[in-house]
Design a protein around this motif. Structure first.
Motif, PDB file in Angstrom:
ATOM      1  N   ASP A  17      41.782  20.185  94.456  1.00 11.80           N
ATOM      2  CA  ASP A  17      42.525  20.028  93.194  1.00 11.80           C
ATOM      3  C   ASP A  17      42.161  18.751  92.431  1.00 11.80           C
ATOM      4  N   LYS A  81      46.018  20.349  85.543  1.00 15.25           N
ATOM      5  CA  LYS A  81      45.314  20.839  86.723  1.00 15.25           C
ATOM      6  C   LYS A  81      43.799  20.899  86.461  1.00 15.25           C
ATOM      7  N   GLU A  83      40.236  22.430  87.988  1.00 18.24           N
ATOM      8  CA  GLU A  83      39.675  23.386  88.944  1.00 18.24           C
ATOM      9  C   GLU A  83      38.160  23.449  88.804  1.00 18.24           C
ATOM     10  N   CYS A 117      45.786  27.160  82.331  1.00 22.15           N
ATOM     11  CA  CYS A 117      45.628  27.767  83.643  1.00 22.15           C
ATOM     12  C   CYS A 117      46.494  29.041  83.710  1.00 22.15           C
TER      13      CYS A 117
END
Ligand SMILES: [Zn+2]
Ligand SMILES: [Zn+2]
Length: 124
Positions: A17, A81, A83, A117
């Protein structure tokens, strides 16, 4: 490599992450309760200088990545986030005839895709 640094590296290698230094610190503290955020931060910097990990910048914030091969990232503009993009992407060619480019040597290309996301997309 010191035991401390080894532990920090191992903790980072368990995650995908792309945590910031403070998130790595929270985890490492479970094993080394007396360690300081500054020590964790310094060790992450040293690990990235030595090529064990990769340092990324998203929204002016440093994030750390246990993957050192070239790959691209998706960053959620809502929750932050980060990724890995799970498939290869051709990087765009830039005009190699330009003087600007002749004066420089490109070593890496990082593409950052920004958007929502799945969780954030669903709650919109
Ligand atoms: Zn999100
Ligand atoms: Zn990554």
């Amino acid at each position: 490599m010191t035991q401390q640094r080894q532990l920090i590296l191992e903790q980072l290698q368990k995650r995908s992450d792309h945590p910031g230094a403070d998130e790595v610190y929270d985890k490492v503290r479970e094993f080394l309760p007396k360690i300081s955020l500054g020590t964790v931060y310094r060790n992450l910097e040293l690990l990235s200088e030595a090529g064990y990990i990769q340092k990324l910048f998203f929204k002016g914030q440093k994030r750390f990545d246990p993957r050192t091969d070239q790959h691209h990232h998706f960053c959620c503009t809502n929750c932050g986030k980060v990724e890995d993009i799970p498939f290869p992407i051709d990087t765009p060619d830039i005009d190699s005839g330009s003087d600007w480019l002749k004066q420089r040597e490109i070593q890496e290309v990082h593409l950052h895709y920004l958007g929502l996301c799945p969780d954030c997309k669903q709650s919109q």
